[in-house]
Motif scaffolding. Structure first.
Motif, PDB file in Angstrom:
ATOM      1  N   LEU A  80       0.807  -1.224   0.000  1.00  0.00           N
ATOM      2  CA  LEU A  80       0.000   0.000   0.000  1.00  0.00           C
ATOM      3  C   LEU A  80       0.840   1.275   0.000  1.00  0.00           C
ATOM      4  O   LEU A  80       0.300   2.366   0.144  1.00  0.00           O
ATOM      5  CB  LEU A  80      -0.960  -0.026   1.191  1.00  0.00           C
ATOM      6  CG  LEU A  80      -2.049  -1.095   1.087  1.00  0.00           C
ATOM      7  CD1 LEU A  80      -2.712  -1.326   2.436  1.00  0.00           C
ATOM      8  CD2 LEU A  80      -3.064  -0.738   0.022  1.00  0.00           C
ATOM      9  N   TRP A 138      -4.774   3.070   4.848  1.00  0.00           N
ATOM     10  CA  TRP A 138      -5.791   2.332   4.099  1.00  0.00           C
ATOM     11  C   TRP A 138      -6.917   1.882   5.028  1.00  0.00           C
ATOM     12  O   TRP A 138      -8.097   2.091   4.741  1.00  0.00           O
ATOM     13  CB  TRP A 138      -5.132   1.131   3.409  1.00  0.00           C
ATOM     14  CG  TRP A 138      -6.067   0.157   2.784  1.00  0.00           C
ATOM     15  CD1 TRP A 138      -6.630   0.242   1.541  1.00  0.00           C
ATOM     16  CD2 TRP A 138      -6.555  -1.074   3.354  1.00  0.00           C
ATOM     17  NE1 TRP A 138      -7.426  -0.861   1.308  1.00  0.00           N
ATOM     18  CE2 TRP A 138      -7.386  -1.678   2.404  1.00  0.00           C
ATOM     19  CE3 TRP A 138      -6.338  -1.719   4.566  1.00  0.00           C
ATOM     20  CZ2 TRP A 138      -8.028  -2.887   2.640  1.00  0.00           C
ATOM     21  CZ3 TRP A 138      -6.977  -2.923   4.803  1.00  0.00           C
ATOM     22  CH2 TRP A 138      -7.819  -3.496   3.849  1.00  0.00           C
ATOM     23  N   HIS A 152      -7.943   1.854  -8.780  1.00  0.00           N
ATOM     24  CA  HIS A 152      -8.025   3.153  -8.112  1.00  0.00           C
ATOM     25  C   HIS A 152      -9.351   3.352  -7.391  1.00  0.00           C
ATOM     26  O   HIS A 152      -9.716   4.481  -7.065  1.00  0.00           O
ATOM     27  CB  HIS A 152      -7.826   4.274  -9.137  1.00  0.00           C
ATOM     28  CG  HIS A 152      -6.528   4.164  -9.869  1.00  0.00           C
ATOM     29  ND1 HIS A 152      -5.313   4.398  -9.269  1.00  0.00           N
ATOM     30  CD2 HIS A 152      -6.260   3.793 -11.140  1.00  0.00           C
ATOM     31  CE1 HIS A 152      -4.349   4.196 -10.142  1.00  0.00           C
ATOM     32  NE2 HIS A 152      -4.898   3.821 -11.285  1.00  0.00           N
ATOM     33  N   ASN A 197       2.266   2.814  -2.497  1.00  0.00           N
ATOM     34  CA  ASN A 197       1.897   3.684  -3.617  1.00  0.00           C
ATOM     35  C   ASN A 197       0.469   3.445  -4.104  1.00  0.00           C
ATOM     36  O   ASN A 197       0.137   3.786  -5.230  1.00  0.00           O
ATOM     37  CB  ASN A 197       2.857   3.469  -4.788  1.00  0.00           C
ATOM     38  CG  ASN A 197       4.265   3.849  -4.430  1.00  0.00           C
ATOM     39  OD1 ASN A 197       4.501   4.882  -3.822  1.00  0.00           O
ATOM     40  ND2 ASN A 197       5.221   2.994  -4.772  1.00  0.00           N
ATOM     41  N   LYS A 198      -0.356   2.825  -3.267  1.00  0.00           N
ATOM     42  CA  LYS A 198      -1.713   2.495  -3.673  1.00  0.00           C
ATOM     43  C   LYS A 198      -2.700   2.948  -2.603  1.00  0.00           C
ATOM     44  O   LYS A 198      -2.375   2.947  -1.421  1.00  0.00           O
ATOM     45  CB  LYS A 198      -1.866   0.979  -3.839  1.00  0.00           C
ATOM     46  CG  LYS A 198      -0.972   0.370  -4.902  1.00  0.00           C
ATOM     47  CD  LYS A 198      -1.092  -1.131  -4.901  1.00  0.00           C
ATOM     48  CE  LYS A 198      -2.250  -1.511  -5.771  1.00  0.00           C
ATOM     49  NZ  LYS A 198      -2.333  -2.922  -6.078  1.00  0.00           N
ATOM     50  N   SER A 199      -3.887   3.274  -3.033  1.00  0.00           N
ATOM     51  CA  SER A 199      -4.959   3.594  -2.092  1.00  0.00           C
ATOM     52  C   SER A 199      -5.878   2.397  -1.871  1.00  0.00           C
ATOM     53  O   SER A 199      -6.551   2.317  -0.854  1.00  0.00           O
ATOM     54  CB  SER A 199      -5.785   4.765  -2.608  1.00  0.00           C
ATOM     55  OG  SER A 199      -4.982   5.923  -2.682  1.00  0.00           O
ATOM     56  N   TYR A 200      -5.920   1.512  -2.856  1.00  0.00           N
ATOM     57  CA  TYR A 200      -6.783   0.329  -2.796  1.00  0.00           C
ATOM     58  C   TYR A 200      -6.001  -0.882  -3.301  1.00  0.00           C
ATOM     59  O   TYR A 200      -4.983  -0.734  -3.973  1.00  0.00           O
ATOM     60  CB  TYR A 200      -8.046   0.536  -3.639  1.00  0.00           C
ATOM     61  CG  TYR A 200      -8.869   1.708  -3.164  1.00  0.00           C
ATOM     62  CD1 TYR A 200      -9.660   1.609  -2.029  1.00  0.00           C
ATOM     63  CD2 TYR A 200      -8.831   2.928  -3.834  1.00  0.00           C
ATOM     64  CE1 TYR A 200     -10.393   2.702  -1.580  1.00  0.00           C
ATOM     65  CE2 TYR A 200      -9.573   4.017  -3.392  1.00  0.00           C
ATOM     66  CZ  TYR A 200     -10.347   3.893  -2.260  1.00  0.00           C
ATOM     67  OH  TYR A 200     -11.069   4.962  -1.818  1.00  0.00           O
TER      68      TYR A 200
END
Length: 178
Positions: free
Chosen positions: A102, A145, A111, A104-107
């Protein structure tokens, strides 16, 4: 984790009737809705997502690649996350892996919020609840998250809001300084 209650919670998030849910003789969750019977946690969530018009369902089924990734996350939650969160060493590795993922990711997929996020959220809720404030700071990406998801009442439902404040001494030193 892959129990009747989790299916009910996810169905509610998807704005769908859960149908009649029970564990069959092999202790596998089964959904009966009308004359349709679906067996297996991942299969039930997949059917719910395809039948729902919610934004979460739409982002979970927007194309075959996303559907496959979401299904893999649900299976991962059932086969690895839920049982692994009960073992201290595996749980720590899970948290490190999620935190790294997580970064570099939100989910978990794409996206947008998907049922893969919901399955993992419910699978790790008790584990995250047991973390100390310092532990939560060590897993900042996972904490971000998790906190983002728990802020949505339709996801949190009857679960309490976990504290993710980064000022962990606040609860211990409540006096005012001049």
């Amino acid at each position: 984790m892959c129990d009747v209650e989790t299916v009910r919670k996810i169905a509610k998030c998807l704005e769908m009737p859960a149908g009649e849910l029970e564990l069959n003789e092999e202790q596998i969750v089964t959904r009966t809705c009308g004359n349709k019977v679906v067996t297996g946690f991942a299969n039930i969530l997949n059917v719910l997502a395809k039948e729902s018009n919610s934004d979460i369902a739409k982002s979970s089924c927007c194309n075959r690649e996303v559907e496959a990734q979401v299904y893999q996350w649900i299976e991962f939650a059932v086969l690895y996350v839920s049982p692994g969160s009960k073992d201290k060493h595996i749980a720590q590795q899970l948290l490190r892996d999620f935190n790294r993922l997580l970064l570099n990711k939100s989910y978990l997929v794409g996206h947008s919020l998907t049922i893969g996020d919901l399955a993992v959220f419910y699978a790790i809720y008790d584990l995250v609840e047991s973390l100390t404030p310092i532990d939560k700071e060590n897993y900042l990406n996972l904490s971000r998250w998790f906190n983002h998801l728990q802020q949505r009442p339709e996801i949190r439902q009857d679960k309490k809001i976990l504290n993710f404040t980064t000022i962990y001494l606040h609860g211990w030193a409540t006096g005012t300084h001049m």
